[in-house]
Design a protein around this motif. Sequence first.
Motif, PDB file in Angstrom:
ATOM      1  N   LEU A 156       4.230  14.851   6.309  1.00 18.23           N
ATOM      2  CA  LEU A 156       3.752  15.816   5.323  1.00 18.23           C
ATOM      3  C   LEU A 156       3.055  16.997   5.974  1.00 18.23           C
ATOM      4  O   LEU A 156       2.560  17.874   5.260  1.00 18.23           O
ATOM      5  N   THR A 157       3.011  17.035   7.291  1.00 14.86           N
ATOM      6  CA  THR A 157       2.205  18.032   7.981  1.00 14.86           C
ATOM      7  C   THR A 157       2.596  19.449   7.595  1.00 14.86           C
ATOM      8  O   THR A 157       1.744  20.275   7.252  1.00 14.86           O
ATOM      9  N   GLU A 158       3.889  19.767   7.624  1.00 16.84           N
ATOM     10  CA  GLU A 158       4.332  21.123   7.303  1.00 16.84           C
ATOM     11  C   GLU A 158       3.999  21.480   5.860  1.00 16.84           C
ATOM     12  O   GLU A 158       3.574  22.603   5.568  1.00 16.84           O
ATOM     13  N   ARG A 159       4.183  20.519   4.946  1.00 16.91           N
ATOM     14  CA  ARG A 159       3.868  20.793   3.548  1.00 16.91           C
ATOM     15  C   ARG A 159       2.381  21.041   3.366  1.00 16.91           C
ATOM     16  O   ARG A 159       1.974  21.901   2.582  1.00 16.91           O
ATOM     17  N   LYS A 160       1.548  20.270   4.110  1.00 20.99           N
ATOM     18  CA  LYS A 160       0.109  20.459   4.026  1.00 20.99           C
ATOM     19  C   LYS A 160      -0.279  21.853   4.499  1.00 20.99           C
ATOM     20  O   LYS A 160      -1.173  22.485   3.942  1.00 20.99           O
ATOM     21  N   VAL A 161       0.378  22.335   5.569  1.00 20.92           N
ATOM     22  CA  VAL A 161       0.090  23.679   6.068  1.00 20.92           C
ATOM     23  C   VAL A 161       0.428  24.726   5.015  1.00 20.92           C
ATOM     24  O   VAL A 161      -0.337  25.677   4.776  1.00 20.92           O
ATOM     25  N   VAL A 162       1.581  24.564   4.350  1.00 21.13           N
ATOM     26  CA  VAL A 162       1.986  25.511   3.311  1.00 21.13           C
ATOM     27  C   VAL A 162       1.012  25.455   2.142  1.00 21.13           C
ATOM     28  O   VAL A 162       0.615  26.502   1.588  1.00 21.13           O
ATOM     29  N   TYR A 205       0.853  -1.196   0.000  1.00 21.23           N
ATOM     30  CA  TYR A 205       0.000   0.000   0.000  1.00 21.23           C
ATOM     31  C   TYR A 205       0.881   1.235   0.000  1.00 21.23           C
ATOM     32  O   TYR A 205       1.906   1.293   0.681  1.00 21.23           O
ATOM     33  N   GLU A 206       0.475   2.253  -0.762  1.00 18.54           N
ATOM     34  CA  GLU A 206       1.136   3.553  -0.750  1.00 18.54           C
ATOM     35  C   GLU A 206       0.075   4.631  -0.830  1.00 18.54           C
ATOM     36  O   GLU A 206      -0.789   4.596  -1.706  1.00 18.54           O
ATOM     37  N   GLY A 207       0.108   5.567   0.106  1.00 20.17           N
ATOM     38  CA  GLY A 207      -0.880   6.622   0.115  1.00 20.17           C
ATOM     39  C   GLY A 207      -0.650   7.586   1.252  1.00 20.17           C
ATOM     40  O   GLY A 207       0.367   7.526   1.960  1.00 20.17           O
ATOM     41  N   GLU A 208      -1.613   8.495   1.446  1.00 17.67           N
ATOM     42  CA  GLU A 208      -1.524   9.495   2.492  1.00 17.67           C
ATOM     43  C   GLU A 208      -2.531   9.211   3.591  1.00 17.67           C
ATOM     44  O   GLU A 208      -3.642   8.760   3.322  1.00 17.67           O
ATOM     45  N   MET A 209      -2.117   9.465   4.831  1.00 15.98           N
ATOM     46  CA  MET A 209      -2.987   9.295   5.988  1.00 15.98           C
ATOM     47  C   MET A 209      -2.857  10.520   6.882  1.00 15.98           C
ATOM     48  O   MET A 209      -1.749  11.026   7.086  1.00 15.98           O
ATOM     49  N   THR A 210      -3.976  10.980   7.407  1.00 18.41           N
ATOM     50  CA  THR A 210      -3.995  12.088   8.361  1.00 18.41           C
ATOM     51  C   THR A 210      -4.651  11.590   9.642  1.00 18.41           C
ATOM     52  O   THR A 210      -5.794  11.122   9.622  1.00 18.41           O
ATOM     53  N   VAL A 211      -3.921  11.666  10.756  1.00 20.70           N
ATOM     54  CA  VAL A 211      -4.408  11.150  12.034  1.00 20.70           C
ATOM     55  C   VAL A 211      -4.109  12.167  13.129  1.00 20.70           C
ATOM     56  O   VAL A 211      -3.256  13.053  12.978  1.00 20.70           O
ATOM     57  N   SER A 212      -4.810  12.031  14.248  1.00 17.88           N
ATOM     58  CA  SER A 212      -4.586  12.877  15.414  1.00 17.88           C
ATOM     59  C   SER A 212      -3.660  12.156  16.386  1.00 17.88           C
ATOM     60  O   SER A 212      -3.937  11.024  16.793  1.00 17.88           O
ATOM     61  N   ILE A 213      -2.543  12.812  16.760  1.00 25.29           N
ATOM     62  CA  ILE A 213      -1.584  12.252  17.701  1.00 25.29           C
ATOM     63  C   ILE A 213      -1.301  13.291  18.773  1.00 25.29           C
ATOM     64  O   ILE A 213      -0.857  14.407  18.474  1.00 25.29           O
ATOM     65  N   LEU A 214      -1.583  12.937  20.012  1.00 30.73           N
ATOM     66  CA  LEU A 214      -1.366  13.827  21.153  1.00 30.73           C
ATOM     67  C   LEU A 214      -2.037  15.181  20.937  1.00 30.73           C
ATOM     68  O   LEU A 214      -1.478  16.246  21.230  1.00 30.73           O
ATOM     69  N   GLY A 215      -3.248  15.141  20.383  1.00 29.58           N
ATOM     70  CA  GLY A 215      -4.041  16.349  20.229  1.00 29.58           C
ATOM     71  C   GLY A 215      -3.726  17.181  19.011  1.00 29.58           C
ATOM     72  O   GLY A 215      -4.337  18.237  18.811  1.00 29.58           O
ATOM     73  N   ALA A 216      -2.783  16.756  18.162  1.00 29.13           N
ATOM     74  CA  ALA A 216      -2.421  17.514  16.962  1.00 29.13           C
ATOM     75  C   ALA A 216      -2.611  16.649  15.728  1.00 29.13           C
ATOM     76  O   ALA A 216      -2.378  15.436  15.763  1.00 29.13           O
ATOM     77  N   MET A 217      -3.030  17.264  14.639  1.00 29.70           N
ATOM     78  CA  MET A 217      -3.240  16.540  13.384  1.00 29.70           C
ATOM     79  C   MET A 217      -1.907  16.400  12.650  1.00 29.70           C
ATOM     80  O   MET A 217      -1.146  17.366  12.523  1.00 29.70           O
ATOM     81  N   HIS A 218      -1.638  15.184  12.192  1.00 28.87           N
ATOM     82  CA  HIS A 218      -0.408  14.899  11.453  1.00 28.87           C
ATOM     83  C   HIS A 218      -0.768  14.191  10.146  1.00 28.87           C
ATOM     84  O   HIS A 218      -1.602  13.279  10.142  1.00 28.87           O
ATOM     85  N   SER A 219      -0.118  14.618   9.068  1.00 31.57           N
ATOM     86  CA  SER A 219      -0.310  13.987   7.760  1.00 31.57           C
ATOM     87  C   SER A 219       0.969  13.260   7.368  1.00 31.57           C
ATOM     88  O   SER A 219       2.070  13.791   7.548  1.00 31.57           O
ATOM     89  N   TYR A 220       0.815  12.035   6.825  1.00 34.92           N
ATOM     90  CA  TYR A 220       1.960  11.212   6.457  1.00 34.92           C
ATOM     91  C   TYR A 220       1.763  10.608   5.064  1.00 34.92           C
ATOM     92  O   TYR A 220       0.635  10.289   4.666  1.00 34.92           O
TER      93      TYR A 220
END
Length: 238
Positions: free
Chosen positions: A184-190, A145-160
């Motif tokens: 990918l979190t920082e790139r998603k913010v940009v 599998y290859e793809g993107e996932m966005t999950v909540s970790i310790l109260g913050a959203m992270h994209s991978y």
Amino acid sequence: RPLTAEELPMQRAAATGHEFRDQQLEIRYPDGRSIHILGNAVPLFDDAGKPRGAVGAFLDVTERKRIEEELSLANERFSISLRNSPITVFHQGLDLRYKWIYNPLGGHSVNQILGRTDAEILERPEDVAMVEQVKKEVLSTGMSYEGEMTVSILGAMHSYHVNIDPQRDAQGTICGLTCASFELTERKVVEEALRQQRERAEFVAEGSDVGFWFCDLPFDKVIWDKRVKQHFWLPPDD
């Protein structure tokens, strides 16, 4: 250097009456060739309980030694290449418990992850359901599998960006998962900031009848919007 007789496992066991186990020695021959051996030496005792000799068993582990050194070098290169990088690599068993992880991100330490499952780490049930569904499908089908996932970790959203591959044993049977994730979190913010900026620019253009064009000189190409075409009395598809 050449070893004296008193330093060899068999002689030491016979002289001292003590066992010497898992002794590793390198034997070098006059022609420059060498081998590595692993062995045990156990003393023999006479009727009075005094050492009278020794029994030894030795195994040629030259090939194993070579493989261990190559593996150690590969692990060292692997650690250097991932040091201070936003890439996480980990293994999970068939029960989806983390067996090994390198460079964990998201705020958790290695000890907080090892031996646990995603259900014990992730906070939101929907994140657990999404991640487990993908991983269970890889285990059942053997398809990566290859793809993107966005999950909540310790109260913050992270994209991978995630790669999940089936891990197989020597017989080719799936025994777990090998995974790599890239933050990918920082790139998603940009990207989101650029999207909002573009929407604001389009809003201003709509209200002020301003047209935008861009001239790419190296490729001799002009990109323009419909308003510029209107200003120069050109059809929309020109």
